[in-house]
Motif scaffolding. Structure first.
Motif, PDB file in Angstrom:
ATOM      1  N   THR A  62      -9.369  -5.406  -3.747  1.00 18.18           N
ATOM      2  CA  THR A  62      -9.040  -5.240  -2.224  1.00 18.18           C
ATOM      3  C   THR A  62     -10.360  -6.072  -1.196  1.00 18.18           C
ATOM      4  OG1 THR A  62      -9.468  -2.866  -2.509  1.00 18.18           O
ATOM      5  CG2 THR A  62     -10.049  -3.465  -0.371  1.00 18.18           C
ATOM      6  N   ALA A  94     -11.820  -7.160   2.026  1.00 14.91           N
ATOM      7  CA  ALA A  94     -12.681  -6.200   3.522  1.00 14.91           C
ATOM      8  C   ALA A  94     -12.982  -8.022   4.264  1.00 14.91           C
ATOM      9  CB  ALA A  94     -14.012  -5.732   3.392  1.00 14.91           C
ATOM     10  N   VAL A 103     -15.658  -8.360   7.661  1.00 15.28           N
ATOM     11  CA  VAL A 103     -15.884  -7.911   8.385  1.00 15.28           C
ATOM     12  C   VAL A 103     -16.656  -8.804   9.763  1.00 15.28           C
ATOM     13  CG1 VAL A 103     -17.316  -6.633   6.958  1.00 15.28           C
ATOM     14  CG2 VAL A 103     -18.468  -8.352   7.543  1.00 15.28           C
ATOM     15  N   THR A 113     -16.084  -3.206  10.446  1.00 20.95           N
ATOM     16  CA  THR A 113     -14.987  -3.649   9.071  1.00 20.95           C
ATOM     17  C   THR A 113     -14.086  -3.615  10.070  1.00 20.95           C
ATOM     18  OG1 THR A 113     -15.974  -2.259   7.337  1.00 20.95           O
ATOM     19  CG2 THR A 113     -13.928  -2.700   8.028  1.00 20.95           C
ATOM     20  N   THR A 147      -9.624  -4.265   6.036  1.00 21.93           N
ATOM     21  CA  THR A 147      -9.725  -4.072   4.986  1.00 21.93           C
ATOM     22  C   THR A 147      -8.051  -3.777   4.144  1.00 21.93           C
ATOM     23  OG1 THR A 147     -12.152  -2.315   4.977  1.00 21.93           O
ATOM     24  CG2 THR A 147     -11.046  -2.284   2.750  1.00 21.93           C
ATOM     25  N   ARG A 187      -6.557  -3.541   0.603  1.00 18.53           N
ATOM     26  CA  ARG A 187      -6.282  -2.997  -0.544  1.00 18.53           C
ATOM     27  C   ARG A 187      -4.635  -2.634  -1.074  1.00 18.53           C
ATOM     28  NH1 ARG A 187      -7.219   3.203  -2.864  1.00 18.53           N
ATOM     29  NH2 ARG A 187      -7.253   2.615  -5.220  1.00 18.53           N
ATOM     30  N   SER A 193     -13.139   0.050  -5.486  1.00 16.97           N
ATOM     31  CA  SER A 193     -12.809  -1.776  -4.526  1.00 16.97           C
ATOM     32  C   SER A 193     -13.337  -1.486  -3.454  1.00 16.97           C
ATOM     33  CB  SER A 193     -11.337  -2.311  -4.657  1.00 16.97           C
ATOM     34  OG  SER A 193     -10.447  -1.510  -4.707  1.00 16.97           O
ATOM     35  N   TYR A 194     -12.493  -0.413  -2.561  1.00 17.42           N
ATOM     36  CA  TYR A 194     -12.928  -0.142  -1.190  1.00 17.42           C
ATOM     37  C   TYR A 194     -14.022  -0.554  -0.950  1.00 17.42           C
ATOM     38  CZ  TYR A 194     -10.843   1.219   3.401  1.00 17.42           C
ATOM     39  OH  TYR A 194     -10.895   1.540   4.325  1.00 17.42           O
ATOM     40  N   GLU A 195     -14.847   0.448  -1.221  1.00 19.25           N
ATOM     41  CA  GLU A 195     -16.216  -0.011  -1.040  1.00 19.25           C
ATOM     42  C   GLU A 195     -17.106  -1.159  -1.247  1.00 19.25           C
ATOM     43  OE1 GLU A 195     -20.532   3.279  -0.344  1.00 19.25           O
ATOM     44  OE2 GLU A 195     -19.126   3.620  -1.267  1.00 19.25           O
ATOM     45  N   ALA A 254     -16.131  -3.997  -1.782  1.00 20.05           N
ATOM     46  CA  ALA A 254     -15.226  -4.912  -0.839  1.00 20.05           C
ATOM     47  C   ALA A 254     -16.501  -5.009   0.689  1.00 20.05           C
ATOM     48  CB  ALA A 254     -14.224  -5.511  -0.387  1.00 20.05           C
ATOM     49  N   GLN A 255     -16.185  -3.965   1.054  1.00 18.20           N
ATOM     50  CA  GLN A 255     -16.867  -3.668   2.609  1.00 18.20           C
ATOM     51  C   GLN A 255     -18.597  -4.142   2.538  1.00 18.20           C
ATOM     52  OE1 GLN A 255     -15.911   0.274   3.486  1.00 18.20           O
ATOM     53  NE2 GLN A 255     -14.147  -0.891   5.029  1.00 18.20           N
TER      54      GLN A 255
END
Length: 116
Positions: free
Chosen positions: A13, A15, A17, A23, A26, A28, A36-38, A40-41
């Motif tokens: 993933t 992201a 910002v 953000t 993003t 994925r 991995s989503y959170e 990466a952010q």
């Protein structure tokens, strides 16, 4: 042309910002882990906040406990700042590769692509 992570078969993933840590996008990849989503952010946010790759920042919480207490940060390799004339304008975070070194290499490739 496929991005470096895709060419190597990594399920990640990524992201992006803005300077304020908001953000922008993003993405994925198919098969990327749910964490991995959170991650990466948070890596992207950390990179833009300190204007440094997160691999360089990873040791700071051990030396100084305060940074790890800042909400939204993640001191693991995989984040890279995007700077213009030395000032951070965005951050790229990547998560899901088998190692943080790979995550950060792919994030750096994103920074290079944006700098063209």
């Amino acid at each position: 042309m496929r991005a470096p992570a895709g060419r190597t078969g990594q399920k990640v993933t990524v992201a992006l910002v803005d300077r304020d840590g908001n953000t922008v996008v993003t993405l994925r990849g198919d098969g990327a882990g749910p964490q991995s989503y959170e991650s990466a952010q948070r890596k992207a946010y950390t990179a833009v906040s300190w204007n440094a790759p997160t691999s360089e920042l990873a040791g700071r919480p051990a030396r100084t406990p305060n940074p790890k207490d800042i909400p939204g940060t993640l001191f693991l390799a995989g984040g890279a700042p995007v700077a213009v004339k030395g000032a951070p304008v965005a951050g790229i975070g990547l998560a899901g590769a088998p190692t943080g070194d790979l995550d950060e290499r792919f994030a750096a490739a994103g920074v290079a692509a944006l700098s063209r």
